[in-house]
Design an enzyme around this catalytic site. Sequence first.
Site, PDB file in Angstrom:
ATOM      1  N   HIS A   1      22.120  17.615  71.023  1.00 10.61           N
ATOM      2  CA  HIS A   1      21.255  16.653  71.736  1.00 10.61           C
ATOM      3  C   HIS A   1      20.592  17.311  72.945  1.00 10.61           C
ATOM      4  O   HIS A   1      21.124  17.282  74.053  1.00 10.61           O
ATOM      5  CB  HIS A   1      22.112  15.450  72.167  1.00 10.61           C
ATOM      6  CG  HIS A   1      21.326  14.281  72.648  1.00 10.61           C
ATOM      7  ND1 HIS A   1      21.746  12.983  72.487  1.00 10.61           N
ATOM      8  CD2 HIS A   1      20.143  14.186  73.300  1.00 10.61           C
ATOM      9  CE1 HIS A   1      20.863  12.152  73.012  1.00 10.61           C
ATOM     10  NE2 HIS A   1      19.876  12.860  73.532  1.00 10.61           N
TER      11      HIS A   1
ATOM     12  N   ARG B   1      10.993  19.003  75.538  1.00 12.30           N
ATOM     13  CA  ARG B   1       9.731  18.539  76.163  1.00 12.30           C
ATOM     14  C   ARG B   1       8.457  19.187  75.644  1.00 12.30           C
ATOM     15  O   ARG B   1       7.378  18.864  76.132  1.00 12.30           O
ATOM     16  CB  ARG B   1       9.772  18.698  77.690  1.00 12.30           C
ATOM     17  CG  ARG B   1      10.946  18.022  78.377  1.00 12.30           C
ATOM     18  CD  ARG B   1      10.975  16.534  78.161  1.00 12.30           C
ATOM     19  NE  ARG B   1      11.996  15.893  79.000  1.00 12.30           N
ATOM     20  CZ  ARG B   1      12.707  14.845  78.601  1.00 12.30           C
ATOM     21  NH1 ARG B   1      12.508  14.315  77.408  1.00 12.30           N
ATOM     22  NH2 ARG B   1      13.610  14.302  79.389  1.00 12.30           N
TER      23      ARG B   1
ATOM     24  N   HIS C   1      25.382   9.890  72.836  1.00 16.68           N
ATOM     25  CA  HIS C   1      25.891   9.581  74.189  1.00 16.68           C
ATOM     26  C   HIS C   1      26.691   8.279  74.333  1.00 16.68           C
ATOM     27  O   HIS C   1      26.269   7.343  75.023  1.00 16.68           O
ATOM     28  CB  HIS C   1      24.765   9.629  75.224  1.00 16.68           C
ATOM     29  CG  HIS C   1      23.441   9.014  74.829  1.00 16.68           C
ATOM     30  ND1 HIS C   1      23.313   7.754  74.311  1.00 16.68           N
ATOM     31  CD2 HIS C   1      22.186   9.511  74.919  1.00 16.68           C
ATOM     32  CE1 HIS C   1      22.035   7.504  74.093  1.00 16.68           C
ATOM     33  NE2 HIS C   1      21.329   8.557  74.448  1.00 16.68           N
TER      34      HIS C   1
ATOM     35  N   ASN D   1      20.311   7.451  81.054  1.00 18.19           N
ATOM     36  CA  ASN D   1      20.453   6.484  79.994  1.00 18.19           C
ATOM     37  C   ASN D   1      21.371   7.032  78.908  1.00 18.19           C
ATOM     38  O   ASN D   1      21.082   8.121  78.404  1.00 18.19           O
ATOM     39  CB  ASN D   1      19.064   6.224  79.383  1.00 18.19           C
ATOM     40  CG  ASN D   1      18.869   4.792  79.019  1.00 18.19           C
ATOM     41  OD1 ASN D   1      19.765   3.974  79.190  1.00 18.19           O
ATOM     42  ND2 ASN D   1      17.704   4.487  78.503  1.00 18.19           N
TER      43      ASN D   1
ATOM     44  N   ASP E   1      22.692  16.074  76.068  1.00 15.10           N
ATOM     45  CA  ASP E   1      21.573  15.192  76.433  1.00 15.10           C
ATOM     46  C   ASP E   1      20.774  15.807  77.591  1.00 15.10           C
ATOM     47  O   ASP E   1      20.323  15.095  78.501  1.00 15.10           O
ATOM     48  CB  ASP E   1      22.050  13.777  76.784  1.00 15.10           C
ATOM     49  CG  ASP E   1      20.896  12.771  76.817  1.00 15.10           C
ATOM     50  OD1 ASP E   1      19.768  13.125  76.434  1.00 15.10           O
ATOM     51  OD2 ASP E   1      21.140  11.625  77.233  1.00 15.10           O
TER      52      ASP E   1
ATOM     53  N   HIS F   1      13.264  16.696  83.811  1.00 13.23           N
ATOM     54  CA  HIS F   1      12.137  15.878  84.280  1.00 13.23           C
ATOM     55  C   HIS F   1      11.454  16.570  85.449  1.00 13.23           C
ATOM     56  O   HIS F   1      12.127  17.175  86.295  1.00 13.23           O
ATOM     57  CB  HIS F   1      12.614  14.494  84.718  1.00 13.23           C
ATOM     58  CG  HIS F   1      12.970  13.594  83.578  1.00 13.23           C
ATOM     59  ND1 HIS F   1      12.036  13.151  82.667  1.00 13.23           N
ATOM     60  CD2 HIS F   1      14.155  13.058  83.187  1.00 13.23           C
ATOM     61  CE1 HIS F   1      12.635  12.367  81.772  1.00 13.23           C
ATOM     62  NE2 HIS F   1      13.922  12.314  82.056  1.00 13.23           N
TER      63      HIS F   1
ATOM     64  N   PRO G   1      14.922   8.187  83.583  1.00  8.79           N
ATOM     65  CA  PRO G   1      16.338   8.468  83.383  1.00  8.79           C
ATOM     66  C   PRO G   1      16.534   9.847  82.752  1.00  8.79           C
ATOM     67  O   PRO G   1      15.706  10.272  81.943  1.00  8.79           O
ATOM     68  CB  PRO G   1      16.778   7.363  82.429  1.00  8.79           C
ATOM     69  CG  PRO G   1      15.546   7.026  81.640  1.00  8.79           C
ATOM     70  CD  PRO G   1      14.368   7.289  82.544  1.00  8.79           C
ATOM     71  N   GLY G   2      17.603  10.508  83.122  1.00 10.46           N
ATOM     72  CA  GLY G   2      17.941  11.770  82.465  1.00 10.46           C
ATOM     73  C   GLY G   2      18.322  12.838  83.454  1.00 10.46           C
ATOM     74  O   GLY G   2      17.853  12.841  84.593  1.00 10.46           O
TER      75      GLY G   2
HETATM   76  N1  LIG Z   1      19.047  10.297  78.449  1.00 11.51           N
HETATM   77  C1  LIG Z   1      18.084  10.010  79.277  1.00 11.51           C
HETATM   78  O1  LIG Z   1      18.351   9.423  80.335  1.00 11.51           O
HETATM   79  N2  LIG Z   1      16.827  10.340  79.029  1.00 11.51           N
HETATM   80  C2  LIG Z   1      16.317  10.850  77.804  1.00 11.51           C
HETATM   81  C3  LIG Z   1      16.025   9.797  76.810  1.00 11.51           C
HETATM   82  C4  LIG Z   1      16.888   8.607  76.869  1.00 11.51           C
HETATM   83  O2  LIG Z   1      17.936   8.605  76.195  1.00 11.51           O
HETATM   84  O3  LIG Z   1      16.538   7.642  77.552  1.00 11.51           O
HETATM   85  C5  LIG Z   1      15.043  11.619  78.069  1.00 11.51           C
HETATM   86  O4  LIG Z   1      14.355  12.013  77.122  1.00 11.51           O
HETATM   87  O5  LIG Z   1      14.725  11.840  79.245  1.00 11.51           O
END
Ligand SMILES: NC(=O)N[C@@H](CC(=O)O)C(=O)O
Length: 425
Positions: free
Chosen positions: A56, A60, A230, A276, A303, A307, A321-322
Site C-alpha cells: 500500500h 502520486r 489499513h 484516513n 499507506d 502530500h 489526510p495522509g
Molecule cells: N490514507 C490517507 O490518509 N490518504 C490517502 C488516501 C486515503 O486513504 O484517504 C492518500 O492518497 O493520501
Amino acid sequence: MNSYLLRNVSVLGAAPTDLLIRDGVVAETGAGLSASDATVIDAAGLVALPGLVDLHTHLREPGREDAETVETGSRAAALGGYTAVCAMANTSPVADTAGVVEQVWRLGREAGLVDVQPIGAVTVGLAGERLAELGAMAESAARVRIFSDDGHCVADPRLMRRALEYVKAFDGIIAQHAEEPRLTEGAQMHEGEVSTRLGLTGWPAVAEEAIIARDVLLAEHVGSRLHVCHVSTAGSVEVLRQAKARGVRVTAEVTPHHLLLTDTSAETYDPVFKVNPPLRTASDIAALRAALVDGVIDIIATDHAPHAVEDKECEWAYARPGMLGLETALSIALDVLGPEWDLIAERMSRAPARIAGLTEHGHDPAPGVPANLTLVDPAARRVIEPAELASRSRNTPYARMTLPGRIVATFLRGEATVLDGKAVK
Ligand SMILES: NC(=O)N[C@@H](CC(=O)O)C(=O)O
C-alpha cells in the site's frame, strides 16, 4: 553484474555467517567464504531480512509529481529496506486503464530501485459508479492482480459484489478502503472523547467495521479474495477474526502509524496527524498489535501518503489526510514488536509478497533465492529529520523522534540500491 560478500551477517537473527550475492541470487552461505571479485561488506552486528514488500504505497505519479514521483518514492522505499511496492491507483489520471497502469509499471522499471507493481482502480475514476476495465489491466504488461479504489470506499454493495466476481476468474483481489461514506461525512478525526473536546467532527469506528462485516459476507458468498486496507479499530479485528475462523478468503493490513499513534495527537492541531482512517485510541492499538502477532492481521503496509506542503501545512479542516511511511516503517515495527525477526519478515515481506503474487520477493536469504534482501542495524538509533528524507514530501508524523534500527543496505536482484545507508543512485 556486481557481487557482494557479506561477512558475519545474521540471517533473521541466527548465528553469524558469510553470504555471497552473485548473478542476482544468493549464491552461497557459510563460514569463511572468499570471492576475489566481490565487494566485501563487514556485516557484523547486522541482520539480513528478505527485502520488504509494501502492499500500500501512494506514488502520486502521474499527476502530483510535486508531492512524489515513481522515482522519489522508489528511492524512499529502497532506503526503508523495501524491494517491492504496490502503487495505489488514486493518481491523476486515475490508474483505471491498461495505459495508466503500464505507464506506472514502466516508470518503476526505469527508476530500477524497487519493483513497482501497480494496483488498478475498481471503478472508473474512483467514482464508485461503473467497474473499470479490470480484465484489460490484468492482461496488460503490468499484470495487475490487486484492484482498489483506496482513498474512496467501494460503497455500493452490488458493485462490490460484481468486482469480487469479476476478479475471481484470475484469482485477483479487491483491496477495500473500508469507510461507510454516510457515517463519515465531514469527519476530521476519530469519533470519541478527544473529538468531542476539540470540537472536530468524528469518524466513528463503526463506519469501518460495518463495511468490513458486509464485505467479508460478500467475499464468502462469491468465494473471492478480499483484502482490507489499513485496519484501525478493535471492532474490525473481531469481525476479521470471526470471518477467518469461518474460512473466508480475507487478508488484512495495519499501518505503522495505527500501531503507535493515538487520537490525542490531534490535540496539537498539527495536520501532520490527520490521516484516513484516523488515529484511534490506546485500546485499539492494543487490539491491533495482538492481532498482528496472532495473525488475524496478516501484514504491515505503510499507506505511504506524501502530500505537498500547501496541502498539509494549513488549517486542520483543509489539510489532506495522509502521512509518509516508507522510510520509517521498519523502525516502527522494531519499536512495536521488538527484534522478532521471523515475525517481522513474515508480516513485512513473505506475507505481502504471497498476497500480491510477487514470486521473486519474500524469500529468506538462502542459497538459490533471488537476492532481494535488506541489511538492518538493530542497535542503531536515529533521529528523524524530515529534510533528510528521500521522499519529495515532508509529512512524517515522526519528526525529531528517536527511533530504533537503521537500514544499512538493500539489494534488488543482487544489485545494491542502498549502501552505507545511502541510495546508490
Ligand atoms: N490514507 C490517507 O490518509 N490518504 C490517502 C488516501 C486515503 O486513504 O484517504 C492518500 O492518497 O493520501
